[in-house]
Design an enzyme around this catalytic site. Structure first.
Site, PDB file in Angstrom:
ATOM      1  N   THR A 166     -40.579  -3.597  -8.389  1.00  0.00           N
ATOM      2  CA  THR A 166     -40.952  -2.240  -8.010  1.00  0.00           C
ATOM      3  C   THR A 166     -40.212  -1.036  -8.536  1.00  0.00           C
ATOM      4  O   THR A 166     -38.994  -1.025  -8.710  1.00  0.00           O
ATOM      5  CB  THR A 166     -40.908  -2.094  -6.471  1.00  0.00           C
ATOM      6  OG1 THR A 166     -41.669  -3.129  -5.910  1.00  0.00           O
ATOM      7  CG2 THR A 166     -41.501  -0.785  -6.037  1.00  0.00           C
ATOM      8  N   ASP A 200     -45.617   1.669  -8.652  1.00  0.00           N
ATOM      9  CA  ASP A 200     -46.255   0.806  -9.653  1.00  0.00           C
ATOM     10  C   ASP A 200     -47.078  -0.231  -8.892  1.00  0.00           C
ATOM     11  O   ASP A 200     -47.220  -0.126  -7.668  1.00  0.00           O
ATOM     12  CB  ASP A 200     -45.190   0.156 -10.548  1.00  0.00           C
ATOM     13  CG  ASP A 200     -44.453  -0.953  -9.825  1.00  0.00           C
ATOM     14  OD1 ASP A 200     -44.467  -2.101 -10.314  1.00  0.00           O
ATOM     15  OD2 ASP A 200     -43.897  -0.696  -8.740  1.00  0.00           O
ATOM     16  N   ARG A 230     -46.996  -3.958  -9.577  1.00  0.00           N
ATOM     17  CA  ARG A 230     -46.700  -5.361  -9.915  1.00  0.00           C
ATOM     18  C   ARG A 230     -45.983  -6.051  -8.763  1.00  0.00           C
ATOM     19  O   ARG A 230     -45.000  -5.518  -8.230  1.00  0.00           O
ATOM     20  CB  ARG A 230     -45.816  -5.415 -11.165  1.00  0.00           C
ATOM     21  CG  ARG A 230     -45.323  -6.814 -11.502  1.00  0.00           C
ATOM     22  CD  ARG A 230     -44.446  -6.828 -12.731  1.00  0.00           C
ATOM     23  NE  ARG A 230     -45.235  -6.635 -13.943  1.00  0.00           N
ATOM     24  CZ  ARG A 230     -44.711  -6.678 -15.176  1.00  0.00           C
ATOM     25  NH1 ARG A 230     -43.442  -6.897 -15.336  1.00  0.00           N
ATOM     26  NH2 ARG A 230     -45.470  -6.487 -16.221  1.00  0.00           N
ATOM     27  N   LYS A 238     -48.794  -0.722  -3.062  1.00  0.00           N
ATOM     28  CA  LYS A 238     -47.479  -0.571  -2.453  1.00  0.00           C
ATOM     29  C   LYS A 238     -47.354   0.687  -1.613  1.00  0.00           C
ATOM     30  O   LYS A 238     -46.308   0.915  -1.003  1.00  0.00           O
ATOM     31  CB  LYS A 238     -46.412  -0.542  -3.542  1.00  0.00           C
ATOM     32  CG  LYS A 238     -46.411  -1.810  -4.361  1.00  0.00           C
ATOM     33  CD  LYS A 238     -45.278  -1.866  -5.327  1.00  0.00           C
ATOM     34  CE  LYS A 238     -45.469  -3.033  -6.261  1.00  0.00           C
ATOM     35  NZ  LYS A 238     -44.412  -3.173  -7.246  1.00  0.00           N
ATOM     36  N   GLY A 272     -39.030  -4.410  -2.136  1.00  0.00           N
ATOM     37  CA  GLY A 272     -38.306  -5.522  -1.532  1.00  0.00           C
ATOM     38  C   GLY A 272     -39.256  -6.671  -1.304  1.00  0.00           C
ATOM     39  O   GLY A 272     -40.200  -6.863  -2.048  1.00  0.00           O
ATOM     40  N   SER A 274     -36.204  -1.841  -8.005  1.00  0.00           N
ATOM     41  CA  SER A 274     -35.442  -2.238  -9.195  1.00  0.00           C
ATOM     42  C   SER A 274     -35.559  -1.208 -10.299  1.00  0.00           C
ATOM     43  O   SER A 274     -34.677  -1.066 -11.137  1.00  0.00           O
ATOM     44  CB  SER A 274     -35.912  -3.603  -9.682  1.00  0.00           C
ATOM     45  OG  SER A 274     -37.303  -3.568  -9.897  1.00  0.00           O
ATOM     46  N   ASP A 332     -38.316  -1.432 -16.772  1.00  0.00           N
ATOM     47  CA  ASP A 332     -37.822  -2.385 -15.788  1.00  0.00           C
ATOM     48  C   ASP A 332     -38.740  -3.600 -15.771  1.00  0.00           C
ATOM     49  O   ASP A 332     -39.954  -3.469 -15.703  1.00  0.00           O
ATOM     50  CB  ASP A 332     -37.797  -1.722 -14.400  1.00  0.00           C
ATOM     51  CG  ASP A 332     -37.437  -2.713 -13.324  1.00  0.00           C
ATOM     52  OD1 ASP A 332     -38.093  -2.700 -12.268  1.00  0.00           O
ATOM     53  OD2 ASP A 332     -36.511  -3.516 -13.543  1.00  0.00           O
ATOM     54  N   SER A 376     -41.094  -4.141 -12.665  1.00  0.00           N
ATOM     55  CA  SER A 376     -42.197  -3.210 -12.397  1.00  0.00           C
ATOM     56  C   SER A 376     -43.161  -3.262 -13.551  1.00  0.00           C
ATOM     57  O   SER A 376     -42.761  -3.524 -14.697  1.00  0.00           O
ATOM     58  CB  SER A 376     -41.687  -1.782 -12.279  1.00  0.00           C
ATOM     59  OG  SER A 376     -40.580  -1.719 -11.448  1.00  0.00           O
TER      60      SER A 376
END
Lengths: 234, 273
Positions: free
Chosen positions: B40, B56, B58, B72, B86, B168, B205, B208
């Site tokens: 995330t 995002d 994923r 999300k 998380g 992240s 990242d 994500s």
């Protein structure tokens, strides 16, 4: 390179200070909340209100100190209603102490309670890890306080004026910020006296520079406004 | 063992015994099952008229992307939304639970929910589980006291900020915000900046990826822009299609309508008021 755990427990590395002066108290703190090496909040407010006339500086675990001050605010509110007049600083500090001592195995937070009441005037109480309560003319706490013990031993005097006390606090926090990696950001102060409460804010770039510190530079603007470099010629 | 003590009723509160057991097993080398995390990048910012949230899409299970287009940004109240990073189960469960509590509170008080109410409910819950409910949230909304944006960490600490990132990809997104954020952004500028920050997380990242969801909340109005940007389309699709040999052969088809099987017996008196 250690992997950054951005969702790990937050601690406020911190420098917190409370000093009494002739007529009231001045509380001061930096504004950095860190998770490991990442600064999660660079502008946090570590001086929280408990009642109209009592504030607390928080250090250690962010979650523990926030929850503890929420509980104390709630108990003090009830106490004020039952008592019929504003709570004294001593009562507020003792409520903090009771929670900190009775839950010492589960909490990791050091606090400085400061305020003004009509019976005792300005008072500062330190409640470090473990839940001791100690009434002091001045108190320092947090990781940055290690660098301030000698400074205060030399500079502290009784019966300062409000301006002297506030400039002492700002100077001390900025010295600690210069040396402690876990403290930084801005300096926030709260002055409490018979006339009420005043909050002040000192941005990082207005603080004095100490030994070997270089002035702040807005490097991005400098790069963007600089003319394009000459192309290299062979 | 002597049975001297009286059987006390359990004291209440969460029992952390199994958490200790898990830690002990992990030290001995037992790897637990991998669970679905939202790696995330989630962000929020306050603009002129309210709050913009972004995320995002994923969801990962260890190294595998298990959902390429998950949601999300969770609904909390008509005027409050919450992004979650998380463990996916934890963020879903905690936002669902607090959303229901807020609905009940609205029935009790007859008023629009306030962001700070949602904040306190979430913070109390997460603190009582001492960080074991792995939910890092960005909570934003507009209520009668104005626009609010808060971050809530798994251990229960909260921050109130004009712009925030979590997950992240938070460092990549925060880099965009720190260089381009200013007060009093317009709606389009705000959405543009949120999209840039989420894209920064998506492309830099590993946790994500996929698409960008945006949610704009203003006084009395909200816009949930699901898949506002799709920067990762599936580029190569084989025109010939895919043929799979060795299908299961259909030998016989027999359809039995169930009505013929079920006997309906009318017994008893008709219902009376």
């Amino acid at each position: 390179m250690e992997s950054l755990d951005v969702d790990g427990p937050h601690s406020m590395g911190t420098t917190i200070i409370g000093v009494t002066y002739d007529g009231g108290v001045v509380l001061g703190a930096d504004s950095r909340t860190s998770t490991g090496v990442y600064v999660a909040n660079r502008a946090s407010d570590k001086i929280t209100q408990l009642t109209d006339n009592v504030y607390v500086c928080r250090s250690g675990s962010a979650a523990d100190s926030q929850i503890l001050s929420d509980y104390v605010r709630y108990f003090l509110h009830q106490h004020t209603i039952q008592l019929g007049q504003p709570a004294t600083v001593k009562v507020a500090a003792n409520l903090v102490r009771l929670l900190a001592y009775n839950n010492k195995n589960m909490l990791q937070t050091g606090l400085i309670v400061g305020g003004w009441d009509k019976y005792e005037g300005g008072k500062i109480y330190g409640v470090p890890l473990g839940g001791t309560i100690l009434e002091q003319p001045f108190a320092i706490g947090g990781s940055g306080s290690s660098y301030l013990y000698g400074f205060f031993d030399q500079v502290w005097k009784e019966g300062m004026t409000k301006e002297e006390a506030e400039s002492l606090v700002v100077k001390a926090v900025s010295l600690a910020i210069a040396r402690d990696g876990a403290s930084g950001g801005v300096v926030r102060t709260v002055v409490i006296n018979a006339d009420g409460v005043t909050r002040n804010f000192y941005p990082g770039d207005t603080l004095p520079l100490w030994h070997e510190e270089i002035p702040a530079q807005n490097s991005l603007l400098d790069i963007l406004s600089a003319p394009s470099p000459e192309p290299m010629s062979m | 063992m002597s049975k001297a003590a009286v059987d006390l009723p359990p004291k209440g509160g969460f029992s952390f015994d199994l958490c200790k057991r898990n830690d002990m097993l992990a030290k001995k080398g037992l790897t637990g099952p991998s669970f679905r995390k939202t790696g995330t990048t989630i962000v929020g910012l306050i603009f002129q008229d309210g709050v913009i949230l972004g995320a995002d899409t994923r969801a990962t299970e260890g190294p595998i992307v298990c959902d390429k287009n998950c949601e999300k940004i969770h609904y909390m109240a008509p005027n409050i939304y919450c992004c979650g990073a998380g463990t996916a189960a934890d963020t879903e469960a905690v936002t669902d639970m607090v959303s229901s509590q807020l609905q009940l509170h609205r029935y009790h008080t007859g008023r629009e929910s306030r962001v700070i109410t949602a904040l306190t409910l979430l913070k109390k819950h997460l603190f009582s589980y001492q960080g074991y409910v792995s939910a890092a949230l960005v909570l934003g909304g507009v209520d009668c006291t104005g626009p609010h944006l808060h971050t809530i960490y798994p251990h229960g600490s909260t921050d109130t900020l004009p712009f925030a990132t979590m997950g992240s990809g938070s460092l990549a997104a925060m880099a965009m915000f720190e260089s381009k954020y200013k007060e009093g952004l317009s709606r389009d500028e705000g959405i543009q900046l949120v999209v840039e920050a989420i894209c920064s997380g998506i492309f830099n990242d590993l946790g994500s990826g996929s698409n960008v969801d945006v949610c704009v909340i203003t006084k009395g109005h909200k816009e949930y822009l699901r898949n506002h940007l799709l920067p990762n389309p599936r580029t190569y699709i084989n025109e010939k299609g895919y043929s799979f040999p060795k299908k299961t052969e259909v030998l016989m088809t027999k359809i039995t309508p169930l009505k013929e099987r079920v006997e309906i017996i009318e017994t008893g008196d008709a219902m009376e008021e």
